[in-house]
Structures are given as C-alpha cells and as structure tokens.
Enzyme design. Structure first.
Site, PDB file in Angstrom:
ATOM      1  N   TRP A 106      -6.775  44.868 -17.745  1.00  0.00           N
ATOM      2  CA  TRP A 106      -5.643  43.322 -17.835  1.00  0.00           C
ATOM      3  C   TRP A 106      -7.358  42.758 -18.048  1.00  0.00           C
ATOM      4  O   TRP A 106      -6.653  41.587 -19.237  1.00  0.00           O
ATOM      5  CB  TRP A 106      -5.153  43.296 -16.545  1.00  0.00           C
ATOM      6  CG  TRP A 106      -4.308  44.071 -15.841  1.00  0.00           C
ATOM      7  CD1 TRP A 106      -3.918  44.119 -15.268  1.00  0.00           C
ATOM      8  CD2 TRP A 106      -3.150  44.303 -16.636  1.00  0.00           C
ATOM      9  NE1 TRP A 106      -2.751  45.282 -14.633  1.00  0.00           N
ATOM     10  CE2 TRP A 106      -2.245  45.220 -15.712  1.00  0.00           C
ATOM     11  CE3 TRP A 106      -2.648  43.252 -18.268  1.00  0.00           C
ATOM     12  CZ2 TRP A 106      -0.759  45.114 -16.245  1.00  0.00           C
ATOM     13  CZ3 TRP A 106      -1.234  44.059 -18.323  1.00  0.00           C
ATOM     14  CH2 TRP A 106      -0.458  44.790 -17.596  1.00  0.00           C
ATOM     15  N   ASP A 176      -7.112  34.953 -13.776  1.00  0.00           N
ATOM     16  CA  ASP A 176      -5.887  35.600 -14.012  1.00  0.00           C
ATOM     17  C   ASP A 176      -5.346  36.287 -12.261  1.00  0.00           C
ATOM     18  O   ASP A 176      -6.202  37.757 -12.310  1.00  0.00           O
ATOM     19  CB  ASP A 176      -5.807  36.784 -14.820  1.00  0.00           C
ATOM     20  CG  ASP A 176      -4.636  37.872 -14.300  1.00  0.00           C
ATOM     21  OD1 ASP A 176      -3.460  37.588 -13.663  1.00  0.00           O
ATOM     22  OD2 ASP A 176      -4.243  38.506 -15.263  1.00  0.00           O
ATOM     23  N   LYS A 200       4.623  39.778  -8.315  1.00  0.00           N
ATOM     24  CA  LYS A 200       3.712  41.119  -7.498  1.00  0.00           C
ATOM     25  C   LYS A 200       4.361  39.912  -6.202  1.00  0.00           C
ATOM     26  O   LYS A 200       4.846  40.856  -5.138  1.00  0.00           O
ATOM     27  CB  LYS A 200       2.602  41.174  -7.762  1.00  0.00           C
ATOM     28  CG  LYS A 200       2.803  41.617  -9.120  1.00  0.00           C
ATOM     29  CD  LYS A 200       1.041  41.811  -9.137  1.00  0.00           C
ATOM     30  CE  LYS A 200       1.080  42.600 -10.719  1.00  0.00           C
ATOM     31  NZ  LYS A 200       1.548  43.655 -11.171  1.00  0.00           N
TER      32      LYS A 200
HETATM   33  C1  LIG Z   1      -3.511  41.920 -13.072  1.00  0.00           C
HETATM   34  C2  LIG Z   1      -2.125  41.231 -13.799  1.00  0.00           C
HETATM   35  N1  LIG Z   1      -2.784  40.673 -15.127  1.00  0.00           N
HETATM   36  C3  LIG Z   1      -1.212  40.532 -16.171  1.00  0.00           C
HETATM   37  C4  LIG Z   1      -0.520  41.210 -15.838  1.00  0.00           C
HETATM   38  C5  LIG Z   1       0.680  41.348 -17.073  1.00  0.00           C
HETATM   39  O1  LIG Z   1       1.606  41.025 -15.935  1.00  0.00           O
HETATM   40  P1  LIG Z   1       2.901  40.649 -16.931  1.00  0.00           P
HETATM   41  O2  LIG Z   1       3.829  41.974 -17.149  1.00  0.00           O
HETATM   42  O3  LIG Z   1       4.001  39.468 -16.206  1.00  0.00           O
HETATM   43  O4  LIG Z   1       2.392  40.266 -18.080  1.00  0.00           O
HETATM   44  C6  LIG Z   1      -0.621  42.144 -14.509  1.00  0.00           C
HETATM   45  C7  LIG Z   1       0.803  43.259 -14.638  1.00  0.00           C
HETATM   46  O5  LIG Z   1       0.727  43.946 -13.785  1.00  0.00           O
HETATM   47  C8  LIG Z   1      -1.552  42.096 -13.706  1.00  0.00           C
HETATM   48  O6  LIG Z   1      -1.379  42.776 -13.005  1.00  0.00           O
END
Ligand SMILES: Cc1ncc(COP(=O)(O)O)c(C=O)c1O
Length: 365
Positions: A106, A176, A200
């Site tokens: 991520w 994030d 989550k």
């Molecule tokens: C730490 C993290 N950042 C970003 C994301 C992406 O999120 P989204 O699906 O809301 O775009 C996730 C998805 O699991 C994640 O765990």
C-alpha cells in the site's frame, strides 16, 4: 427480528466485521428511520434527519480520536486508493519533493501515484525481508524542505504496525491509517493529514475519513477539479455533493458502539488481548506456527503466520473453513494465514481460533 443469529468468526482483511449491535440497530431502523416512514437511505442529504446523522458521525470521529482544535474531519469517496493521488495533487507542488516510507504494497501504491504527479523519494524502506519490519526512526531520511512525509501506520498484508510515530522534524506527516485507525489512541497533533477507508475499523466500505490540519488545507493546490480538492469537502461539511449517506450512517452506529465500549483506550486494551492470545500461541508453538512480522513490529490488527509447509497450511485453512472461520487465507504476497482482528472482531472469535490452532498443532505437529 431474529435473535441469537449464528454469526461467523469473521477474520476478513476488509471489509471487516461490524459490531452486532450496530447491525441490529440498522436492521431495526431500516424501514422506518426515526419515525419518518423511510430508510435513512431514502432521505435527502439536505434534510434534517440525515443532517443530524452526518454531524453526529463527524462529532464521534472527533471525540473518539481526540482530534484537536484546528483540524477538519471530512468524508470522501474513492477509498484510500484515491487518497494516494489526492494527497500529492493537493500538497506536492512543482519544485518540491515528498518522502515515502515503504512498509508494504500500500505504501508502494501511494508512492507510485505521487510519482505520476510530482517528485517523490523513498525516505526509508523495509522491502528487503518482504516487509517483515518497520524501519527505525534513524533510517528515515528527512528533507526539511520536502512537501510532506508519508507513512502507512499498519500494513494489512504483512501484519506489521508502527508502534510509535516519528517526529517528522517540521515536515508535515501524512498517514494512511486504513487498517488501524481507532484501534488505539493516537496523538493526532503529530499529523498534518490522516486518511482511512472506513471498511476495517470504522464501518462499511463506501466512505473514506480524512482528518486534516487547517493550515495545510490553506496551502493546497487550488487548480484542481472541484471533487479532488480537500477544500471543497471542508467548505461544505462534506456535503458539496451527495455523500455516501448509508455508509456514514453505519459509521455513526459503529462509533456509538466504540464509545459504549469505552473509546480508543478500551479498543486498544481489547485489541491487545486479542492479539496477545494469538501471538502467544505462535510463540509457544516451537516453530510450528511462524509469524511473518518481527516481534517488535507486530500488528494488533493483522496476525500473519505460516505453518511448516504448504500442505499443512492448506489442511489448516480447509479445516478452519469447515469450522466456520472466514477470511484466514494469507495474502498471496506473504502466503500462509492471516487473521484480521479489527475492532469489531470479538475476543471469543480469537479464542475459538486459538483453540483450533492448538488442536491442529497437537494433531499435526
Ligand atoms: C493500508 C491500506 N491502505 C489502502 C488500502 C486501499 O483501500 P481502498 O480499497 O479503500 O482503496 C488498503 C486496503 O486494504 C489498506 O489496507
């Protein structure tokens, strides 16, 4: 309404488990919200019924995360993935660069998006060793002139989590927090911007929470399409256009549950107990279960582990599935198993999983 419904042991990585009481309340109010003869989904976002829900959800985020004065709480769509682009669009001007600490896929995605929009550099990386650790503070390169420093507080796929946050030496710190927001108290004043998809720890998918410091907002790029400017959301209380009303309503219900449990402090206590139960079994297994994360980087939210071989992993996952456990397959980049034990996952589910792990080892170890 059906009471005593059998609920799965839900270890999904996201969307994750929601509190039973929040689901029951949504069920009870589904056809007739607040005596209006309509679901909240059918209400105008400009009406007083929805307005109250919206403002209560914002107030609860502020209260439960102890958001200090001088910050805005915004509700956006597009998931955390859109934030990967919106952050550099708004805050990475030409002539500046932004630092990214790489702690997983991520972070890589966030860094790649920034690279499309401006100049980004890797401030530290834990890629070697397949992201099993969090870089030490002294590994991070701080460039005092950089636009911001970006981190990922919890790495959903690898099961690592920052145990404390760096002092970014005056550089705006952006995080994030998609997979660990509100799982523990956090000093929001350390951050210029925090973002998290709700699905989550805060509620269902469909809404992204952004906590942003006002002085940063004022420095944002104004030459952007309306919906890509944080200022648009801040100016109109996240109601410039139609917000994801049902998702925000569910966030409100989930946050009411968090509050009733005792808030972020109680969440941390509960999450530590749940995580300790599983990590203790891993540590006492004489290597039968092997954690992916280094012990000092272990996540309270995603417990990642391997078994001695793929055959046993397959057998374990099959048995777990038959026993009613959901979502235990590890991500393909790590393999093995992953138990995501977000806020709403009950201690009892972790206990049931722990019992199964012990029994499986006894039989197959
Ligand atoms: C730490 C993290 N950042 C970003 C994301 C992406 O999120 P989204 O699906 O809301 O775009 C996730 C998805 O699991 C994640 O765990």
């Amino acid at each position: 309404m059906e009471k005593n419904v059998t609920r799965a042991h839900n270890f999904n990585a996201g969307p994750g488990a929601l509190p039973l009481t929040a689901l029951e309340q949504a069920q009870a109010e589904l056809l007739n919200f607040n005596g209006t003869g309509m679901s909240i989904m059918e209400h105008s976002h400009r009406g007083k019924d929805y307005d109250a829900v919206h403002n209560q959800a914002i107030a609860l985020v502020k209260e439960l995360l102890s958001v200090p004065e001088g910050y805005e709480v915004l509700f956006l769509q597009g998931g955390a993935s859109l934030q990967f682009a919106m952050v550099p669009m708004n805050f990475l001007p030409a002539g500046k660069q932004a630092g990214y600490v790489m702690t997983g896929v991520w972070s890589e995605k966030a860094y790649e998006e920034a690279g499309k929009l401006g100049k980004a550099f890797i401030a530290a990386s834990a890629k070697e060793g397949n992201y099993c650790r969090i870089p030490a503070f002294d590994e991070i390169t701080y460039d005092a002139a950089s636009a911001y420093l970006h981190i990922t507080s919890n790495n959903t796929i690898y099961g690592t989590e920052w145990q404390s946050f760096p002092d970014s030496k005056g550089v705006p710190l952006i995080a994030d927090m998609s997979s660990d927001i509100l799982s523990r108290p956090v000093d929001v004043s350390k951050f210029a911007l925090i973002y998290a998809g709700a699905q989550k720890n805060l509620g269902p998918s469909g809404v992204t929470v952004v906590i942003i410091r006002r002085d940063l907002l004022e420095q944002a790029n104004q030459n952007l399409p309306t919906m890509l400017k944080y200022g648009t959301y801040a100016k109109d209380n996240s109601m410039y256009n139609t917000p994801p009303t049902f998702s925000i309503y569910m966030v409100k219900l989930m946050l009411e549950w968090v509050k009733a449990q005792g808030g972020a402090v109680a969440m941390e206590k509960r999450n530590r107990q749940k995580a300790a139960l599983l990590y203790d079994i891993i540590d006492a297994s004489n290597g039968f279960y092997q954690g992916h994360a280094q012990p000092d980087a272990r996540s309270l939210m995603n417990v990642t582990f391997r078994l001695p071989n793929q055959e046993l992993e397959k057998k374990f996952l099959e048995q777990a599935k038959q026993a009613g456990f959901v979502g235990l397959n590890g991500h393909r980049l790590v393999g093995g198993c992953r138990a995501s034990i977000y806020n709403a996952v009950p201690y009892e589910s972790c206990q049931a999983l722990g019992d199964m792990m012990l029994a499986f080892q006894k039989k197959n170890g």
